[in-house]
Design a protein around this motif. Structure first.
Motif, PDB file in Angstrom:
ATOM      1  N   ILE B 203       0.860  -1.190   0.000  1.00 21.96           N
ATOM      2  CA  ILE B 203       0.000   0.000   0.000  1.00 21.96           C
ATOM      3  C   ILE B 203       0.896   1.239   0.000  1.00 21.96           C
ATOM      4  N   GLU B 204       0.649   2.110  -0.943  1.00 19.73           N
ATOM      5  CA  GLU B 204       1.464   3.320  -1.043  1.00 19.73           C
ATOM      6  C   GLU B 204       0.958   4.369  -0.060  1.00 19.73           C
ATOM      7  N   LEU B 205       1.882   4.892   0.726  1.00 20.14           N
ATOM      8  CA  LEU B 205       1.539   5.933   1.698  1.00 20.14           C
ATOM      9  C   LEU B 205       2.251   7.221   1.304  1.00 20.14           C
ATOM     10  N   ILE B 206       1.605   8.323   1.588  1.00 20.48           N
ATOM     11  CA  ILE B 206       2.197   9.624   1.263  1.00 20.48           C
ATOM     12  C   ILE B 206       2.282  10.446   2.550  1.00 20.48           C
ATOM     13  N   LEU B 207       3.489  10.876   2.836  1.00 25.87           N
ATOM     14  CA  LEU B 207       3.695  11.730   4.001  1.00 25.87           C
ATOM     15  C   LEU B 207       4.168  13.086   3.475  1.00 25.87           C
ATOM     16  N   SER B 208       3.437  14.114   3.799  1.00 26.19           N
ATOM     17  CA  SER B 208       3.819  15.436   3.288  1.00 26.19           C
ATOM     18  C   SER B 208       4.045  16.394   4.443  1.00 26.19           C
ATOM     19  N   TRP B 209       4.902  17.338   4.223  1.00 22.86           N
ATOM     20  CA  TRP B 209       5.185  18.372   5.206  1.00 22.86           C
ATOM     21  C   TRP B 209       5.545  19.642   4.451  1.00 22.86           C
ATOM     22  N   ARG B 242      -1.375  10.142   4.493  1.00 26.92           N
ATOM     23  CA  ARG B 242      -2.564   9.596   3.831  1.00 26.92           C
ATOM     24  C   ARG B 242      -2.124   8.429   2.947  1.00 26.92           C
ATOM     25  N   ALA B 243      -3.083   7.594   2.578  1.00 28.43           N
ATOM     26  CA  ALA B 243      -2.803   6.513   1.631  1.00 28.43           C
ATOM     27  C   ALA B 243      -2.983   7.069   0.226  1.00 28.43           C
ATOM     28  N   ALA B 244      -2.139   6.611  -0.689  1.00 31.63           N
ATOM     29  CA  ALA B 244      -2.182   7.157  -2.047  1.00 31.63           C
ATOM     30  C   ALA B 244      -3.541   6.927  -2.694  1.00 31.63           C
ATOM     31  N   GLU B 245      -4.191   5.817  -2.324  1.00 32.20           N
ATOM     32  CA  GLU B 245      -5.480   5.529  -2.963  1.00 32.20           C
ATOM     33  C   GLU B 245      -6.646   6.218  -2.272  1.00 32.20           C
ATOM     34  N   GLY B 246      -6.355   7.079  -1.304  1.00 29.14           N
ATOM     35  CA  GLY B 246      -7.410   7.880  -0.702  1.00 29.14           C
ATOM     36  C   GLY B 246      -7.809   7.404   0.672  1.00 29.14           C
ATOM     37  N   GLY B 247      -8.796   8.041   1.232  1.00 30.93           N
ATOM     38  CA  GLY B 247      -9.260   7.692   2.567  1.00 30.93           C
ATOM     39  C   GLY B 247      -8.828   8.739   3.574  1.00 30.93           C
ATOM     40  N   ALA B 248      -8.653   8.262   4.807  1.00 32.86           N
ATOM     41  CA  ALA B 248      -8.384   9.186   5.911  1.00 32.86           C
ATOM     42  C   ALA B 248      -7.095   9.977   5.692  1.00 32.86           C
ATOM     43  N   VAL B 249      -7.140  11.241   6.077  1.00 34.22           N
ATOM     44  CA  VAL B 249      -5.948  12.083   6.098  1.00 34.22           C
ATOM     45  C   VAL B 249      -5.621  12.334   7.567  1.00 34.22           C
ATOM     46  N   VAL B 250      -4.408  12.021   7.952  1.00 35.00           N
ATOM     47  CA  VAL B 250      -4.021  12.199   9.363  1.00 35.00           C
ATOM     48  C   VAL B 250      -3.082  13.397   9.433  1.00 35.00           C
ATOM     49  N   PRO B 251      -3.595  14.522   9.920  1.00 36.37           N
ATOM     50  CA  PRO B 251      -2.776  15.741   9.902  1.00 36.37           C
ATOM     51  C   PRO B 251      -2.003  15.954  11.207  1.00 36.37           C
ATOM     52  N   ALA B 252      -1.154  16.945  11.173  1.00 35.87           N
ATOM     53  CA  ALA B 252      -0.467  17.457  12.376  1.00 35.87           C
ATOM     54  C   ALA B 252       0.278  16.388  13.147  1.00 35.87           C
ATOM     55  N   LEU B 253       0.978  15.562  12.447  1.00 34.94           N
ATOM     56  CA  LEU B 253       1.783  14.548  13.128  1.00 34.94           C
ATOM     57  C   LEU B 253       3.153  15.141  13.421  1.00 34.94           C
ATOM     58  N   THR B 254       3.528  15.122  14.659  1.00 32.91           N
ATOM     59  CA  THR B 254       4.868  15.620  15.000  1.00 32.91           C
ATOM     60  C   THR B 254       5.407  14.792  16.160  1.00 32.91           C
ATOM     61  N   ALA B 255       6.718  14.660  16.209  1.00 35.32           N
ATOM     62  CA  ALA B 255       7.333  13.826  17.242  1.00 35.32           C
ATOM     63  C   ALA B 255       7.047  14.427  18.619  1.00 35.32           C
ATOM     64  N   ARG B 271       2.554   5.886  16.694  1.00 35.70           N
ATOM     65  CA  ARG B 271       2.110   4.620  16.097  1.00 35.70           C
ATOM     66  C   ARG B 271       0.692   4.820  15.564  1.00 35.70           C
ATOM     67  N   ILE B 272       0.527   4.515  14.294  1.00 38.32           N
ATOM     68  CA  ILE B 272      -0.769   4.740  13.639  1.00 38.32           C
ATOM     69  C   ILE B 272      -1.238   3.457  12.968  1.00 38.32           C
ATOM     70  N   VAL B 273      -2.515   3.200  13.084  1.00 36.72           N
ATOM     71  CA  VAL B 273      -3.105   2.076  12.344  1.00 36.72           C
ATOM     72  C   VAL B 273      -4.151   2.633  11.387  1.00 36.72           C
ATOM     73  N   LEU B 274      -3.927   2.378  10.108  1.00 39.25           N
ATOM     74  CA  LEU B 274      -4.936   2.717   9.106  1.00 39.25           C
ATOM     75  C   LEU B 274      -5.660   1.427   8.769  1.00 39.25           C
ATOM     76  N   GLN B 275      -6.952   1.485   8.721  1.00 37.67           N
ATOM     77  CA  GLN B 275      -7.650   0.238   8.411  1.00 37.67           C
ATOM     78  C   GLN B 275      -8.803   0.449   7.436  1.00 37.67           C
ATOM     79  N   ARG B 276      -9.034  -0.629   6.714  1.00 37.45           N
ATOM     80  CA  ARG B 276     -10.128  -0.611   5.730  1.00 37.45           C
ATOM     81  C   ARG B 276     -11.291  -1.418   6.301  1.00 37.45           C
ATOM     82  N   PRO B 277     -12.452  -0.795   6.384  1.00 37.36           N
ATOM     83  CA  PRO B 277     -13.612  -1.513   6.952  1.00 37.36           C
ATOM     84  C   PRO B 277     -14.011  -2.700   6.071  1.00 37.36           C
TER      85      PRO B 277
END
Lengths: 117, 277
Positions: B203-209, B242-255, B271-277
């Motif tokens: 699954i392709e994930l995209i992390l942007s900043w 976010r996942a490249a194919e769409g769905g939830a966007v998880v913003p404001a992630l910082t250490a 630690r994040i879990v993305l899941q498909r219903p």
């Protein structure tokens, strides 16, 4: 004296049964084979898959690499070898066209430059 | 008076003949291998065969045909074989092939985006007649089993395009800060899975900043899970996942800033879990 008359037929029957068992009933099973041994239709279908992928990817280098599993013949020759089989065995027009496109691309492909012109 | 004895000589001759025949059939002149099926190929060639099936599927989107072709390899679990191969390809840096294989694996599960057929070079609208019989290895040649395949239409799409997924988009399952000094500072750990907890590789994930973007895939570290991926965050930078194919966007992630055992602080992970219903 009569007893010895049966030895030769027994030997022949034994040998025949041995051959029948070894060749037909339980022949040696080969695993870990190389693609050169593939049956003609599987070989042609593999080449067709490469041609279908090439239609989308337009990457002659990758297509040549995929065909290299069939040995040291040139990729164009390997690809071309599927054409007669395809024509004789009901490949569709689009499949034949895909094979022809791949053959043409691989004939123009130069391994040194790594890409078709 | 003649005594009838058991014909030992004939029996011995029969046994000798049978041994002779077997030795000839198994050792001197064994059955020649000229018409093997894909299932008999060596593992590395099976992998290449599988990759070609996936590449073909990526080009024409014909899942039925891909399944028929996969059946020729006689894998115990085609999905597992494809998933494992996708991970190996990812680890080897063969991203495109890995994506193709992972895409086919997901399609087999009915999870992933299906692939639209790409436009043929020569515009042709014709029915395809050649098809592979899944049982071809044991019966006749696949060519003889003619099954009409879907219509190839010459559309205007220049390249193959992902059709929106038939499944539901990814949702954020859990998100938690991890204050563990034994884990690298600022480590973002992501697991992509189904609600059934089955992890999804490839699954392709995209992390942007601000000023950057990183694309990466799950499954690159199979020892940590088929759906696992991670990224080292820089402290003080805010990321959006976010996942490249769409769905939830998880913003404001910082250490997060965590208390250290020595009384100081250190940057923890998330630690994040993305899941498909």
């Amino acid at each position: 004296m009569k007893r010895w008359v049966w030895i030769l037929p027994a030997l022949v029957i034994g040998t025949a049964l041995g051959l029948l068992y070894g060749w037909v009933v339980d022949p040696i099973e080969f695993t870990d084979l190389t693609p050169e041994t593939l049956r003609a239709d599987y070989r042609a279908d593999y080449i067709l898959m490469v041609a279908e992928a090439y239609q989308s990817e337009k990457d002659a280098d990758l297509a040549a690499r995929r065909l290299a599993i069939f040995g040291s013949d040139s990729p164009a020759e390997i690809a071309a070898s599927a054409l007669p089989f395809g024509r004789e065995n009901g490949f569709s027009a689009s499949e034949i066209s895909a094979l022809e496109t791949l053959v043409a691309a691989l004939r123009a492909w130069q391994p040194a430059s790594g890409a078709a012109p | 008076m003649s005594e009838r004895r058991f014909p030992w000589e004939a029996v011995l001759a029969f046994i000798f003949g049978a041994a002779l025949g077997l030795a000839y059939a198994w050792v001197l002149a064994p059955v020649q291998v000229i018409d093997s099926a894909p299932e008999a190929l060596r593992a590395e060639f099976k992998d290449q065969y599988r990759a070609a099936i996936a590449a073909s599927y990526a080009a024409n989107g014909n899942l039925t045909r891909a399944q028929s072709r996969l059946a020729l390899l006689n894998d115990a679990d085609a999905y597992q074989s494809l998933s494992a191969q996708a991970q190996q390809l990812l680890a080897a840096g063969q991203t495109r092939e890995s994506q193709q294989v992972a895409q086919l694996a997901s399609a087999l599960q009915g999870l992933a985006p299906t692939v639209a057929p790409s436009t043929p070079t020569v515009p042709i609208a014709a029915t395809s007649t050649q098809a592979q019989d899944p049982n071809a290895a044991a019966t006749s040649t696949p060519i003889e089993t003619e099954t009409p395949l879907p219509f190839y239409t010459a559309t205007a799409r220049p390249t193959h395009t992902l059709i929106p997924t038939p499944g539901k988009p990814f949702e954020l399952g859990t998100q938690e800060n991890v204050c563990d000094e034994s884990i690298g500072e600022g480590l973002l750990q992501i697991t992509v899975q189904l609600t059934s907890r089955r992890q999804l590789p490839g699954i392709e994930l995209i992390l942007s900043w601000s000023g950057g973007e990183e694309h990466f895939f799950t499954g690159l570290k199979p020892e940590l899970g088929n759906g696992y991926a991670d990224f080292n965050m820089t402290s003080g930078v805010f990321y959006t996942l976010r996942a490249a194919e769409g769905g939830a966007v998880v913003p404001a992630l910082t250490a997060p800033v965590c208390p250290a055992a020595n009384g100081g602080t250190f940057f923890g992970g998330i630690r994040i879990v993305l899941q498909r219903p």
